[in-house]
Each structure stands twice: as structure tokens, then as C-alpha cells.
Design a protein around this motif. Sequence first.
Motif, PDB file in Angstrom:
ATOM      1  N   TYR A   1     -13.344  -0.818  15.849  1.00  0.00           N
ATOM      2  CA  TYR A   1     -12.898  -0.734  14.963  1.00  0.00           C
ATOM      3  C   TYR A   1     -13.254  -0.025  13.633  1.00  0.00           C
ATOM      4  CZ  TYR A   1     -10.188  -1.214  10.783  1.00  0.00           C
ATOM      5  OH  TYR A   1      -8.839  -0.594   9.612  1.00  0.00           O
ATOM      6  N   ILE A   2     -14.446  -0.343  13.138  1.00  0.00           N
ATOM      7  CA  ILE A   2     -15.482   0.612  12.158  1.00  0.00           C
ATOM      8  C   ILE A   2     -15.469   2.421  12.384  1.00  0.00           C
ATOM      9  CG2 ILE A   2     -17.113   1.029  11.124  1.00  0.00           C
ATOM     10  CD1 ILE A   2     -17.669  -2.448  10.867  1.00  0.00           C
ATOM     11  N   ARG A   3     -15.762   2.024  13.926  1.00  0.00           N
ATOM     12  CA  ARG A   3     -16.355   3.647  14.430  1.00  0.00           C
ATOM     13  C   ARG A   3     -15.086   4.530  14.047  1.00  0.00           C
ATOM     14  NH1 ARG A   3     -18.979   1.416  18.182  1.00  0.00           N
ATOM     15  NH2 ARG A   3     -17.762   1.356  19.804  1.00  0.00           N
ATOM     16  N   TRP A   4     -14.123   4.121  14.979  1.00  0.00           N
ATOM     17  CA  TRP A   4     -11.974   4.788  14.479  1.00  0.00           C
ATOM     18  C   TRP A   4     -12.298   5.231  13.859  1.00  0.00           C
ATOM     19  CZ3 TRP A   4      -7.850   3.091  12.230  1.00  0.00           C
ATOM     20  CH2 TRP A   4      -6.820   3.866  12.734  1.00  0.00           C
ATOM     21  N   ARG A   5     -12.055   3.473  12.578  1.00  0.00           N
ATOM     22  CA  ARG A   5     -11.722   3.614  10.619  1.00  0.00           C
ATOM     23  C   ARG A   5     -12.746   5.344  10.521  1.00  0.00           C
ATOM     24  NH1 ARG A   5     -10.072   4.938   7.049  1.00  0.00           N
ATOM     25  NH2 ARG A   5      -9.465   3.997   5.097  1.00  0.00           N
ATOM     26  N   ASN A   6     -13.600   5.139  10.431  1.00  0.00           N
ATOM     27  CA  ASN A   6     -14.968   5.947   9.368  1.00  0.00           C
ATOM     28  C   ASN A   6     -14.284   7.353  10.221  1.00  0.00           C
ATOM     29  OD1 ASN A   6     -16.185   4.267   7.918  1.00  0.00           O
ATOM     30  ND2 ASN A   6     -17.382   4.324   9.683  1.00  0.00           N
ATOM     31  N   ALA A   7     -14.335   7.829  11.798  1.00  0.00           N
ATOM     32  CA  ALA A   7     -13.424   9.032  11.828  1.00  0.00           C
ATOM     33  C   ALA A   7     -12.143  10.083  11.507  1.00  0.00           C
ATOM     34  CB  ALA A   7     -13.457   8.814  13.690  1.00  0.00           C
ATOM     35  N   ARG A   8     -11.815   8.847  10.720  1.00  0.00           N
ATOM     36  CA  ARG A   8     -10.434   8.489  10.354  1.00  0.00           C
ATOM     37  C   ARG A   8     -10.224   8.551   8.370  1.00  0.00           C
ATOM     38  NH1 ARG A   8     -10.700   7.557  15.337  1.00  0.00           N
ATOM     39  NH2 ARG A   8      -8.217   8.556  16.934  1.00  0.00           N
ATOM     40  N   ALA A   9     -11.188   8.794   7.935  1.00  0.00           N
ATOM     41  CA  ALA A   9     -10.857   8.048   6.471  1.00  0.00           C
ATOM     42  C   ALA A   9     -10.743   9.091   5.588  1.00  0.00           C
ATOM     43  CB  ALA A   9     -12.593   7.044   6.120  1.00  0.00           C
ATOM     44  N   GLN A  10     -10.172   8.409   4.754  1.00  0.00           N
ATOM     45  CA  GLN A  10      -9.936   9.363   4.178  1.00  0.00           C
ATOM     46  C   GLN A  10     -10.014   9.330   2.748  1.00  0.00           C
ATOM     47  OE1 GLN A  10      -8.121  13.002   3.722  1.00  0.00           O
ATOM     48  NE2 GLN A  10      -8.504  12.417   6.053  1.00  0.00           N
ATOM     49  N   PRO A  11     -10.370   9.383   1.409  1.00  0.00           N
ATOM     50  CA  PRO A  11     -10.641   9.576   0.036  1.00  0.00           C
ATOM     51  C   PRO A  11      -9.813   8.811   0.039  1.00  0.00           C
ATOM     52  CG  PRO A  11     -11.238  11.910   0.120  1.00  0.00           C
ATOM     53  CD  PRO A  11     -10.149  11.368   1.158  1.00  0.00           C
ATOM     54  N   LYS A  12     -10.163   7.401  -1.231  1.00  0.00           N
ATOM     55  CA  LYS A  12      -8.196   6.634  -2.092  1.00  0.00           C
ATOM     56  C   LYS A  12      -8.010   7.146  -3.044  1.00  0.00           C
ATOM     57  CE  LYS A  12     -10.137   1.671   0.059  1.00  0.00           C
ATOM     58  NZ  LYS A  12      -9.321   2.334   1.437  1.00  0.00           N
ATOM     59  N   THR A  13      -7.235   7.637  -3.104  1.00  0.00           N
ATOM     60  CA  THR A  13      -6.050   8.158  -4.010  1.00  0.00           C
ATOM     61  C   THR A  13      -4.878   7.879  -4.510  1.00  0.00           C
ATOM     62  OG1 THR A  13      -5.708   9.857  -3.051  1.00  0.00           O
ATOM     63  CG2 THR A  13      -7.192  10.686  -3.600  1.00  0.00           C
ATOM     64  N   GLY A  14      -4.066   7.217  -5.902  1.00  0.00           N
ATOM     65  CA  GLY A  14      -3.406   6.863  -5.919  1.00  0.00           C
ATOM     66  C   GLY A  14      -3.204   5.054  -5.713  1.00  0.00           C
ATOM     67  N   PHE A  15      -3.616   4.064  -5.485  1.00  0.00           N
ATOM     68  CA  PHE A  15      -4.330   3.458  -5.219  1.00  0.00           C
ATOM     69  C   PHE A  15      -4.004   2.749  -5.908  1.00  0.00           C
ATOM     70  CE2 PHE A  15      -6.179  -1.165  -4.910  1.00  0.00           C
ATOM     71  CZ  PHE A  15      -6.449  -1.330  -3.721  1.00  0.00           C
ATOM     72  N   ALA A  16      -2.463   1.486  -5.833  1.00  0.00           N
ATOM     73  CA  ALA A  16      -2.024   0.484  -6.610  1.00  0.00           C
ATOM     74  C   ALA A  16      -1.506   1.777  -7.959  1.00  0.00           C
ATOM     75  CB  ALA A  16      -2.980  -0.033  -7.012  1.00  0.00           C
ATOM     76  N   THR A  17      -0.872   2.312  -8.071  1.00  0.00           N
ATOM     77  CA  THR A  17       0.001   3.685  -8.742  1.00  0.00           C
ATOM     78  C   THR A  17       0.600   2.576  -9.291  1.00  0.00           C
ATOM     79  OG1 THR A  17       1.667   4.412  -6.789  1.00  0.00           O
ATOM     80  CG2 THR A  17      -0.532   5.614  -7.417  1.00  0.00           C
ATOM     81  N   ASP A  18       1.436   1.940  -8.943  1.00  0.00           N
ATOM     82  CA  ASP A  18       2.430   0.703  -9.567  1.00  0.00           C
ATOM     83  C   ASP A  18       2.021   0.089 -10.665  1.00  0.00           C
ATOM     84  OD1 ASP A  18       4.556   3.180  -8.686  1.00  0.00           O
ATOM     85  OD2 ASP A  18       4.857   1.769  -7.042  1.00  0.00           O
ATOM     86  N   SER A  19       0.559  -0.665 -10.632  1.00  0.00           N
ATOM     87  CA  SER A  19       0.410  -1.175 -11.825  1.00  0.00           C
ATOM     88  C   SER A  19       0.101  -1.233 -12.493  1.00  0.00           C
ATOM     89  CB  SER A  19      -1.106  -1.636 -11.065  1.00  0.00           C
ATOM     90  OG  SER A  19      -1.717  -2.804 -11.580  1.00  0.00           O
ATOM     91  N   PRO A  20       0.966  -2.339 -13.612  1.00  0.00           N
ATOM     92  CA  PRO A  20       1.046  -1.988 -14.993  1.00  0.00           C
ATOM     93  C   PRO A  20      -0.603  -2.165 -15.687  1.00  0.00           C
ATOM     94  CG  PRO A  20       0.992  -4.395 -14.382  1.00  0.00           C
ATOM     95  CD  PRO A  20       1.398  -3.400 -12.534  1.00  0.00           C
ATOM     96  N   ILE A  21      -1.874  -2.219 -15.376  1.00  0.00           N
ATOM     97  CA  ILE A  21      -2.733  -1.991 -15.934  1.00  0.00           C
ATOM     98  C   ILE A  21      -3.319  -1.100 -15.330  1.00  0.00           C
ATOM     99  CG2 ILE A  21      -5.118  -2.959 -14.696  1.00  0.00           C
ATOM    100  CD1 ILE A  21      -4.304  -5.609 -13.664  1.00  0.00           C
ATOM    101  N   ARG A  22      -2.510   0.191 -14.708  1.00  0.00           N
ATOM    102  CA  ARG A  22      -4.095   1.561 -14.722  1.00  0.00           C
ATOM    103  C   ARG A  22      -2.735   2.122 -16.013  1.00  0.00           C
ATOM    104  NH1 ARG A  22      -5.468   3.971 -10.894  1.00  0.00           N
ATOM    105  NH2 ARG A  22      -5.380   3.982  -8.779  1.00  0.00           N
ATOM    106  N   THR A  23      -2.251   1.137 -16.864  1.00  0.00           N
ATOM    107  CA  THR A  23      -1.554   1.936 -18.213  1.00  0.00           C
ATOM    108  C   THR A  23      -1.952   1.394 -19.519  1.00  0.00           C
ATOM    109  OG1 THR A  23       0.463   0.741 -18.072  1.00  0.00           O
ATOM    110  CG2 THR A  23       0.182   3.208 -16.539  1.00  0.00           C
ATOM    111  N   TRP A  24      -2.775  -0.166 -19.620  1.00  0.00           N
ATOM    112  CA  TRP A  24      -3.091  -0.643 -20.155  1.00  0.00           C
ATOM    113  C   TRP A  24      -3.990  -0.072 -21.355  1.00  0.00           C
ATOM    114  CZ3 TRP A  24      -3.822  -6.282 -17.919  1.00  0.00           C
ATOM    115  CH2 TRP A  24      -2.456  -6.232 -17.522  1.00  0.00           C
ATOM    116  N   THR A  25      -3.937  -0.159 -22.142  1.00  0.00           N
ATOM    117  CA  THR A  25      -4.183   0.803 -23.396  1.00  0.00           C
ATOM    118  C   THR A  25      -5.182  -0.285 -24.087  1.00  0.00           C
ATOM    119  OG1 THR A  25      -2.549   1.112 -24.696  1.00  0.00           O
ATOM    120  CG2 THR A  25      -3.329   3.205 -23.970  1.00  0.00           C
ATOM    121  N   HIS A  26      -4.223  -1.739 -24.673  1.00  0.00           N
ATOM    122  CA  HIS A  26      -4.599  -2.810 -25.641  1.00  0.00           C
ATOM    123  C   HIS A  26      -4.998  -4.405 -24.825  1.00  0.00           C
ATOM    124  CE1 HIS A  26      -4.560  -5.285 -28.969  1.00  0.00           C
ATOM    125  NE2 HIS A  26      -3.518  -5.548 -28.468  1.00  0.00           N
TER     126      HIS A  26
END
Length: 74
Positions: free
Chosen positions: A43-68
Motif C-alpha cells: 500500500y505504501i509503495r502504491w500510495r507514494n507512487a501517486r502522492a500529490q501535495p496536500k492542498t485545500g485540506f479542511a477548507t470548510d473548517s472555521p478554524i482556518r478563518t479565526w482571527t481572534h
Amino acid sequence: MFLPNYGSWLNWIEAEFAALRYFALNGTDHQSHGEQNAAIEGYIRWRNARAQPKTGFATDSPIRTWTHYPTKVA
């Protein structure tokens, strides 16, 4: 507002472990540790051969927008 001390859903590695369990371990009955290790390594070999950078992780999470952040009271 309550902030959890532990939020596994925010930890990217938890998603990787969940996929490992689903694709290599769930529903299996390995006869030896060697068989189980081979399934994990495959599985690890299969996954590493197809790995992509993680982008847009938890985009709907309110934690990403908290300022206070609330002060710890307890």
C-alpha cells in the motif's frame, strides 16, 4: 467558544492511517507478520507512487478563518 485540546480531524496523518487501515488491513486475516508487513508495504509503495501535495485540506473548517482566539479561562 470551546476549543478541543485534541482534534485528530485536523491532523493530516490521521487521514493517511485511515486509508492504510481501509486498503491494507480491514477485512484481512494475515497468517503471519510477514504477510501483514507485505500488505502494508504494498500500500505504501502504491500510495507514494501517486502522492500529490496536500492542498485545500479542511477548507470548510472555521478554524482556518479565526482571527481572534478566546483566552484560556480554566
